[in-house]
Write a protein that holds these residues in place. Structure first.
Motif, PDB file in Angstrom:
ATOM      1  N   PRO A 146       2.823  10.741 -17.077  1.00  0.00           N
ATOM      2  CA  PRO A 146       4.242  10.416 -16.489  1.00  0.00           C
ATOM      3  C   PRO A 146       4.452   9.814 -15.141  1.00  0.00           C
ATOM      4  N   VAL A 147       3.404  10.292 -14.182  1.00  0.00           N
ATOM      5  CA  VAL A 147       3.347   9.970 -12.916  1.00  0.00           C
ATOM      6  C   VAL A 147       2.403   8.671 -12.814  1.00  0.00           C
ATOM      7  N   PHE A 206      -2.647  -0.069  -2.532  1.00  0.00           N
ATOM      8  CA  PHE A 206      -2.573   0.488  -3.847  1.00  0.00           C
ATOM      9  C   PHE A 206      -2.664   2.189  -3.578  1.00  0.00           C
ATOM     10  N   GLU A 207      -3.486   2.559  -2.505  1.00  0.00           N
ATOM     11  CA  GLU A 207      -3.741   3.921  -2.360  1.00  0.00           C
ATOM     12  C   GLU A 207      -2.208   4.737  -1.754  1.00  0.00           C
ATOM     13  N   LEU A 208      -1.842   3.748  -0.975  1.00  0.00           N
ATOM     14  CA  LEU A 208      -0.504   4.471  -0.321  1.00  0.00           C
ATOM     15  C   LEU A 208       0.587   4.350  -1.423  1.00  0.00           C
ATOM     16  N   ARG A 250       4.124   7.520  -5.155  1.00  0.00           N
ATOM     17  CA  ARG A 250       4.576   7.841  -6.566  1.00  0.00           C
ATOM     18  C   ARG A 250       4.468   9.299  -6.750  1.00  0.00           C
ATOM     19  N   VAL A 251       3.388   9.845  -6.303  1.00  0.00           N
ATOM     20  CA  VAL A 251       3.553  11.350  -6.545  1.00  0.00           C
ATOM     21  C   VAL A 251       4.568  12.179  -6.032  1.00  0.00           C
ATOM     22  N   MET A 252       4.917  11.809  -4.520  1.00  0.00           N
ATOM     23  CA  MET A 252       6.050  12.336  -3.955  1.00  0.00           C
ATOM     24  C   MET A 252       7.209  11.998  -4.593  1.00  0.00           C
ATOM     25  N   ASP A 253       7.480  10.668  -5.171  1.00  0.00           N
ATOM     26  CA  ASP A 253       8.714  10.304  -5.628  1.00  0.00           C
ATOM     27  C   ASP A 253       8.946  11.192  -6.853  1.00  0.00           C
TER      28      ASP A 253
END
Length: 305
Positions: free
Chosen positions: A38-39, A215-217, A222-225
């Motif tokens: 989901p992430v 991409f790494e950023l 995305r995890v934070m979001d």
């Protein structure tokens, strides 16, 4: 035109491939097993760049690779280098992208949105109506109450366009697809993630190392979001370190402080990447400007006198 022998360019290509393999291997394993995440799947589904494309190393425009049959067979290459024809075909993209990046970089980071865009995407909906099949951490009524009790200031069109019809009027801004440069600001998480999109859209004109840096950023953002989103993803493993899911409760003062501080750090990390992509736009626009054409860049746009 700079020339690299195989002994010079091959180690860079292999290092790039190994770096990408470590990043995409979990996704490829899930895809093979027909499992969804989901992430992390977002970076391979919402964005159109395939893992195989991310893995392919390019030195960027203006570099000729000697003894490189792997590249010579690619349609973008001619005589071991990215062709001028490809560069010319990307001119409209370069002009538009430079304008957007320059405008975004010129603004201070705004850190008060608290990730409410994800909450506004499910406002007023029943569980079976929401975009993702995940339960809401506060339930439907609780989620709606958070949206309705906050000032929503989403500046990113690609987030705003997914707001529900009941949430759209609650946003203080009205970004549209044609005026992104008027709204984008460096504190926006989605503007930070989109640096990856901007970089890969310029591939193979830009070095692949820049694309993977972006991409790494985007991965971390995305995890934070999703940690700040309204969904209950308890127990979801976040990354290769095995870090378990822990929500950021942005409906609380502590959650807001946590979110704003993380947002500030991402804005600081995104600034040099944005500057690098912007510099590539300048370099590529200069490379394809015919001598004596009188082209200049003004306020983030390339125009002719």
């Amino acid at each position: 035109m700079r020339t690299l022998t195989r002994d010079e360019w091959e180690p860079r290509a292999r290092a790039h491939e190994q770096r990408v393999d470590a990043l995409v291997a979990p996704h490829l394993a899930r895809r093979e097993a027909e499992q969804k995440h989901p992430v992390h799947d977002f970076l391979f589904t919402y964005y159109s760049h395939k893992p195989s494309q991310l893995r392919r190393w390019h030195p960027g425009y203006g570099v000729r690779l000697l003894d490189a049959p792997e590249h010579e067979e690619l349609p973008a290459y001619r005589d071991g280098a990215v062709s001028p024809e490809l560069l010319e075909s990307r001119r409209p993209l370069l002009v538009a992208l430079r304008r957007l990046l320059a405008a975004t970089a010129s603004r201070p980071a705004t850190l008060g949105c608290f990730g409410l865009h994800e909450w506004a995407m499910v406002h007023g909906q029943e569980q079976d109506q929401i975009r993702h099949p995940w339960p809401l951490r506060l339930g439907g009524a609780g989620t709606d109450a958070v949206v309705e009790s906050h000032r929503i200031t989403c500046s990113h069109f690609d987030a705003f366009r997914f707001f529900t019809s009941s949430a759209r009027p609650l946003n203080t801004l009205s970004p549209a697809s044609g005026d992104r440069a008027d709204f984008e600001q460096p504190g926006c998480l989605h503007a930070g993630m989109d640096l990856y999109k901007h970089a890969f859209r310029l591939s193979p004109l830009v070095p692949s190392e820049l694309v993977v840096d972006c991409f790494e950023l985007a991965w971390e953002i995305r995890v934070m979001d999703m940690r700040a989103a309204p969904y209950d993803l308890t127990g979801v493993v976040m990354d290769h370190t095995g870090e378990a899911w822990s929500p950021i409760p942005i409906e609380t003062p502590d959650g807001k402080r946590h979110y704003a501080e993380a947002q500030r750090r991402f804005a600081e990390r995104g600034a040099p990447l944005r500057a690098r992509v912007l510099a590539e736009c300048d370099r590529l626009l200069d490379a394809q400007t015919p001598a004596g054409s009188g082209c200049v860049r003004d306020s983030g746009v390339t125009t002719s006198r």
